[in-house]
Design a protein around this motif. Structure first.
Motif, short mmCIF file in Angstrom:
data_model
loop_
_atom_site.label_atom_id
_atom_site.label_comp_id
_atom_site.label_asym_id
_atom_site.label_seq_id
_atom_site.Cartn_x
_atom_site.Cartn_y
_atom_site.Cartn_z
N VAL A 164 0.91 -0.96 0.02
CA VAL A 164 0.41 0.27 -0.13
C VAL A 164 -0.27 1.56 -0.03
O VAL A 164 1.08 2.19 -0.48
CB VAL A 164 -0.98 0.20 1.00
N GLU A 165 1.76 1.25 0.33
CA GLU A 165 2.58 2.53 0.86
C GLU A 165 3.35 2.75 -0.33
O GLU A 165 3.84 3.83 -1.03
CB GLU A 165 3.86 2.32 2.12
N VAL A 166 4.11 1.68 -0.98
CA VAL A 166 4.91 1.38 -2.35
C VAL A 166 3.91 2.00 -3.40
O VAL A 166 4.27 3.12 -4.34
CB VAL A 166 4.72 0.39 -2.75
N ARG A 167 2.62 1.26 -3.40
CA ARG A 167 1.75 1.90 -4.39
C ARG A 167 1.16 3.68 -4.28
O ARG A 167 1.22 3.68 -5.08
CB ARG A 167 0.53 0.94 -4.19
N ARG A 168 1.09 4.08 -3.21
CA ARG A 168 1.31 5.63 -2.73
C ARG A 168 1.68 6.62 -3.01
O ARG A 168 2.32 7.14 -3.51
CB ARG A 168 0.61 5.41 -1.58
N GLU A 169 3.37 5.55 -3.05
CA GLU A 169 4.30 6.91 -3.26
C GLU A 169 3.99 6.46 -4.80
O GLU A 169 5.01 7.06 -5.33
CB GLU A 169 5.73 6.23 -2.66
N LEU A 170 4.12 5.15 -5.36
CA LEU A 170 4.10 5.33 -7.05
C LEU A 170 2.85 6.24 -7.67
O LEU A 170 3.36 6.88 -8.73
CB LEU A 170 3.65 3.71 -7.66
N THR A 171 2.21 6.53 -7.55
CA THR A 171 0.66 7.05 -7.71
C THR A 171 1.81 8.59 -7.17
O THR A 171 1.08 9.14 -8.45
CB THR A 171 -0.17 6.97 -6.67
N ASN A 172 2.01 8.80 -6.07
CA ASN A 172 2.85 10.26 -6.21
C ASN A 172 3.24 10.69 -7.23
O ASN A 172 3.68 11.30 -7.56
CB ASN A 172 2.75 10.27 -4.47
#
Length: 90
Positions: free
Chosen positions: A5-13
């Motif tokens: 979830v953290e990686v996906r959030r960072e990737l989205t940003n």
């Protein structure tokens, strides 16, 4: 190790930053490189990271136009986010 979830959030940003012209293929590689051997990342997220890393590397190594990377970023963002994002700044 960060969660999916953290990686996906960072990737989205980071995708948003790439599309608005505030992040580059090189910055994407700096983000993705430490995650390359993280076995906790799920297959779908791994595929996105690997796909974008490959294109970013080719842009850097072979001097391809930055738009090549941005096209790959747009494809991932539209597929994942399910929204139409504004075109990158020229």
């Amino acid at each position: 190790m960060p969660s999916n979830v953290e990686v996906r959030r960072e990737l989205t940003n980071l995708i948003s930053s790439c599309l608005d012209g505030t992040a580059t293929a090189t910055e994407f590689l700096a983000f993705a490189a430490p995650l390359a051997l993280d076995e906790e990342i799920d297959d779908e997220l791994r595929g996105d990271l690997d796909r974008l890393s490959l294109v970013a590397d080719e842009v850097q190594r072979f001097g391809l136009a930055p738009e090549v990377f941005l096209d790959a970023v747009r494809a991932v963002s539209q597929r994942k986010l399910g929204v139409d994002l504004a075109p990158a700044a020229d």
